[in-house]
Design a protein around this motif. Structure first.
Motif, PDB file in Angstrom:
ATOM      1  N   ARG A   2     -34.843 -38.658  18.290  1.00  0.00           N
ATOM      2  CA  ARG A   2     -34.097 -39.861  17.949  1.00  0.00           C
ATOM      3  C   ARG A   2     -32.592 -39.578  17.987  1.00  0.00           C
ATOM      4  O   ARG A   2     -32.139 -38.534  17.506  1.00  0.00           O
ATOM      5  CB  ARG A   2     -34.508 -40.321  16.550  1.00  0.00           C
ATOM      6  N   THR A  90     -29.397 -52.707  12.695  1.00  0.00           N
ATOM      7  CA  THR A  90     -28.610 -51.675  12.016  1.00  0.00           C
ATOM      8  C   THR A  90     -29.175 -51.365  10.630  1.00  0.00           C
ATOM      9  O   THR A  90     -29.725 -52.241   9.964  1.00  0.00           O
ATOM     10  CB  THR A  90     -27.146 -52.121  11.822  1.00  0.00           C
ATOM     11  N   VAL A  91     -29.033 -50.110  10.230  1.00  0.00           N
ATOM     12  CA  VAL A  91     -29.354 -49.683   8.874  1.00  0.00           C
ATOM     13  C   VAL A  91     -28.085 -49.796   8.035  1.00  0.00           C
ATOM     14  O   VAL A  91     -26.998 -49.421   8.487  1.00  0.00           O
ATOM     15  CB  VAL A  91     -29.848 -48.220   8.849  1.00  0.00           C
TER      16      VAL A  91
ATOM     17  N   THR B  40     -40.843 -48.209  12.785  1.00  0.00           N
ATOM     18  CA  THR B  40     -39.666 -47.543  13.355  1.00  0.00           C
ATOM     19  C   THR B  40     -39.801 -46.027  13.352  1.00  0.00           C
ATOM     20  O   THR B  40     -39.496 -45.367  14.338  1.00  0.00           O
ATOM     21  CB  THR B  40     -38.402 -47.930  12.560  1.00  0.00           C
ATOM     22  N   TYR B  41     -40.227 -45.480  12.185  1.00  0.00           N
ATOM     23  CA  TYR B  41     -40.179 -44.030  12.006  1.00  0.00           C
ATOM     24  C   TYR B  41     -41.559 -43.361  11.913  1.00  0.00           C
ATOM     25  O   TYR B  41     -41.646 -42.136  11.910  1.00  0.00           O
ATOM     26  CB  TYR B  41     -39.425 -43.689  10.712  1.00  0.00           C
ATOM     27  N   ASP B  43     -43.263 -43.470   9.198  1.00  0.00           N
ATOM     28  CA  ASP B  43     -43.412 -43.155   7.775  1.00  0.00           C
ATOM     29  C   ASP B  43     -42.472 -44.076   6.994  1.00  0.00           C
ATOM     30  O   ASP B  43     -41.566 -44.662   7.581  1.00  0.00           O
ATOM     31  CB  ASP B  43     -43.049 -41.688   7.503  1.00  0.00           C
ATOM     32  N   VAL B  44     -42.713 -44.183   5.697  1.00  0.00           N
ATOM     33  CA  VAL B  44     -41.771 -44.922   4.880  1.00  0.00           C
ATOM     34  C   VAL B  44     -40.525 -44.066   4.649  1.00  0.00           C
ATOM     35  O   VAL B  44     -40.591 -42.834   4.704  1.00  0.00           O
ATOM     36  CB  VAL B  44     -42.391 -45.361   3.530  1.00  0.00           C
ATOM     37  N   VAL B  45     -39.393 -44.730   4.426  1.00  0.00           N
ATOM     38  CA  VAL B  45     -38.124 -44.021   4.240  1.00  0.00           C
ATOM     39  C   VAL B  45     -37.543 -44.426   2.876  1.00  0.00           C
ATOM     40  O   VAL B  45     -37.530 -43.628   1.945  1.00  0.00           O
ATOM     41  CB  VAL B  45     -37.146 -44.339   5.390  1.00  0.00           C
ATOM     42  N   ARG B  46     -37.109 -45.666   2.779  1.00  0.00           N
ATOM     43  CA  ARG B  46     -36.602 -46.129   1.476  1.00  0.00           C
ATOM     44  C   ARG B  46     -37.711 -46.746   0.640  1.00  0.00           C
ATOM     45  O   ARG B  46     -37.589 -46.802  -0.590  1.00  0.00           O
ATOM     46  CB  ARG B  46     -35.489 -47.152   1.686  1.00  0.00           C
ATOM     47  N   ARG B  65     -48.053 -49.120  14.671  1.00  0.00           N
ATOM     48  CA  ARG B  65     -47.355 -47.873  14.969  1.00  0.00           C
ATOM     49  C   ARG B  65     -48.190 -46.960  15.877  1.00  0.00           C
ATOM     50  O   ARG B  65     -47.663 -46.359  16.817  1.00  0.00           O
ATOM     51  CB  ARG B  65     -47.023 -47.149  13.658  1.00  0.00           C
ATOM     52  N   THR B  77     -36.554 -54.745  14.495  1.00  0.00           N
ATOM     53  CA  THR B  77     -36.867 -55.565  13.329  1.00  0.00           C
ATOM     54  C   THR B  77     -35.751 -56.587  13.108  1.00  0.00           C
ATOM     55  O   THR B  77     -34.577 -56.235  13.148  1.00  0.00           O
ATOM     56  CB  THR B  77     -37.008 -54.694  12.069  1.00  0.00           C
ATOM     57  N   GLY B  87     -34.928 -49.053   5.048  1.00  0.00           N
ATOM     58  CA  GLY B  87     -34.390 -47.960   5.864  1.00  0.00           C
ATOM     59  C   GLY B  87     -34.554 -48.208   7.346  1.00  0.00           C
ATOM     60  O   GLY B  87     -34.041 -47.447   8.170  1.00  0.00           O
ATOM     61  N   ALA B  88     -35.275 -49.274   7.706  1.00  0.00           N
ATOM     62  CA  ALA B  88     -35.399 -49.636   9.121  1.00  0.00           C
ATOM     63  C   ALA B  88     -34.162 -50.402   9.546  1.00  0.00           C
ATOM     64  O   ALA B  88     -33.623 -51.191   8.768  1.00  0.00           O
ATOM     65  CB  ALA B  88     -36.632 -50.499   9.346  1.00  0.00           C
ATOM     66  N   PRO B  89     -33.693 -50.193  10.772  1.00  0.00           N
ATOM     67  CA  PRO B  89     -32.566 -50.996  11.250  1.00  0.00           C
ATOM     68  C   PRO B  89     -33.004 -52.443  11.463  1.00  0.00           C
ATOM     69  O   PRO B  89     -34.115 -52.683  11.944  1.00  0.00           O
ATOM     70  CB  PRO B  89     -32.194 -50.330  12.578  1.00  0.00           C
TER      71      PRO B  89
END
Lengths: 330, 330
Positions: A2, A90-91, B40-41, B43-46, B65, B77, B87-89
């Protein structure tokens, strides 16, 4: 893999003669959002046009996008103080557009954005990521941060003639307005970036610190602004391995680049996209020392090199210039 | 190819017995952001954890995913009224969290968000994209919109027993509060979604209208909420071809699904991910009619089918459940 692009603004860019990012002052504020849109979609969406320097050099975001299409990495944009809504996702980490560094407190959002970015860096699920930046005027604020930290290196420019005297004047005025002497913010990265920097540097440094603290490898993709981000990371007391990937145009033209990278204990990768062999006036001007870097270009080229597709980036960039109908010279 | 996830919230989800999205009320508000992070990732972020239904059925975002990792499509998103930073953009179109539809004016941001999403749909450089949604409580607001438009179809549920009586009661109370009779908002999609819907439906419908107006093909990926979005598009006077991709779990369990799709002139694709053959209690419950759809799952499965990797989605989803240490049953 990424690439995380941190996109933002500083009013420092509006000082006459400082920035080449966007030929026209009205378009300057659109440049970081346009770069994020190009990386995400391959075209501008909400931004009015593909950013060009006053001499017709197209934004390095096109090169990063071309490398992305060839090497297949993801892109995430973090809002590092955008002034105009972008069509790129955007984040948010709380960064606000930066003020002119000749003011006393130009980036009050810097400490909060640094910490929020650091926490985002902790949590991001990745073994490694590449960081890029896009902020018109960013080499001047980088110079301000270096002086506040007490580092003596120089910075690059996206203009054919680097207006170093003007930059030094602006930085001297900024230090005076902030009541700082050179080196007064050594070991205090958040103060350095708040008083003399820009919100993008705060976010890049915070993200890098957070990632390194949790064992995630970081490649800073860029030139002297990313060297400055690395200086902020080292001044935050982080000694973990850190690398920087830049273009041959930066490495060949910035006199103390290698010395600075070595002093900061950075692993350096230099990639040459071979634009001198492409029949496009705008791309050829990279080889003549204009633009040089930006929007993660050096990092994206390094990823293209890892994927074995570096030699295809120039042709792919040329194709996208044709598709987007970007002028080929005057 | 790109999947656009529209993620948002409605206070309607907080009514007892309405939603299965997030086992715990405190976690409900995190579900759409968690879904966006998972897409996006991986996994969870925030967000604090991977969303699960009260009966242990994991979020369909994990399936989307898995399909993404196999088929290699991009994800963007759009903020359709998120209540908590993710945490996703995200792309901003002015949508705000939706209120309880039993209020008089629960989604005042709907008309503006519809128009901003429409303009984003005009400009998005794509020949085709897939749309998905994530909004707890979204089938109840979908029912509200259908009734406001005068459409008689039913909606699905992510609970094992669809609480249709409760949903009809809530919708009846909403119509009364908005001083609307069934069908009063026919031909007025923005009114229907503002008075009886949620911000995600406003954004999905606006994006679809904008895309279709400029010749971009749209695949609505989902169940009865996406049928409702299609109804909004048709009530906006758009007759262009439009398709819907859903799971076999929706197609097999919603009685008038085919009739509704046919009445709206939608091309329908149905994909079966074969979760009945996987040794995981949570995934098996999809085959038993729980969850069924969401977070673009049906659209993602259709893309996996096009790419010839549909048969691998179940195993890939199972792997990610193991990796994320999501419980396998009680």
């Amino acid at each position: 893999m990424r690439l995380i692009l941190v996109a933002g603004t500083t009013a420092t860019a509006e000082i006459d003669g400082i920035s080449a990012a966007g030929a026209d002052k009205d378009l300057l504020g659109h440049t970081p959002g346009a770069d994020a849109e190009l990386l995400t979609y391959g075209d501008v969406v909400r931004a009015p046009e593909v950013p060009m320097s006053p001499t017709g050099c197209p934004t390095p975001a096109l090169v990063t996008r071309a490398a992305r299409e060839l090497a297949g990495f993801d892109v995430v944009t973090v809002d590092g103080g955008l002034g105009i809504p972008t069509g790129a996702p955007t984040v948010t980490v709380g960064a606000r557009p930066g003020g002119d560094i000749r003011e006393q407190d130009p980036v009050p959002s810097a400490p909060g954005a640094f910490e929020a970015a650091r926490q985002f860096g902790w949590k991001l699920p990745a073994e490694e990521f590449v960081l890029g930046e896009t902020i018109p005027g960013g080499t001047t604020t980088a110079l301000g941060v270096l002086r506040a930290l007490g580092e003596e290196w120089s910075v690059s420019s996206s203009l054919p003639e680097n207006p170093m005297e003007l930059k030094e004047e602006v930085v001297a005025a900024g230090l005076e307005a902030s009541n700082l002497q050179t080196g007064d913010a050594a070991g205090e990265p958040k103060t350095a970036v708040r008083r003399m920097g820009d919100p993008v540097l705060a976010v890049v440094a915070g993200l890098t610190v957070g990632a390194l603290e949790t064992g995630t490898r970081v490649v800073l993709g860029g030139g002297t602004q990313m060297l400055t981000a690395a200086a902020l990371v080292r001044h935050a007391g982080i000694e973990a391995p850190l690398s920087l990937a830049t273009t041959s145009y930066v490495a060949d033209s910035v006199p103390d680049f290698e010395a600075a990278a070595s002093a900061l204990d950075l692993g350096v990768t230099v990639s040459d996209p071979g634009f001198d062999a492409v029949d496009h006036v705008g791309l050829a001007s990279y080889a003549e020392g204009v633009a040089k870097e930006g929007a993660g270009m050096g990092g994206a080229l390094a990823l293209a090199e890892r994927a074995g597709v570096l030699d295809d980036v120039a042709a792919k960039t040329f194709d996208s210039l044709q598709r987007l109908e970007v002028d080929n010279g005057p």
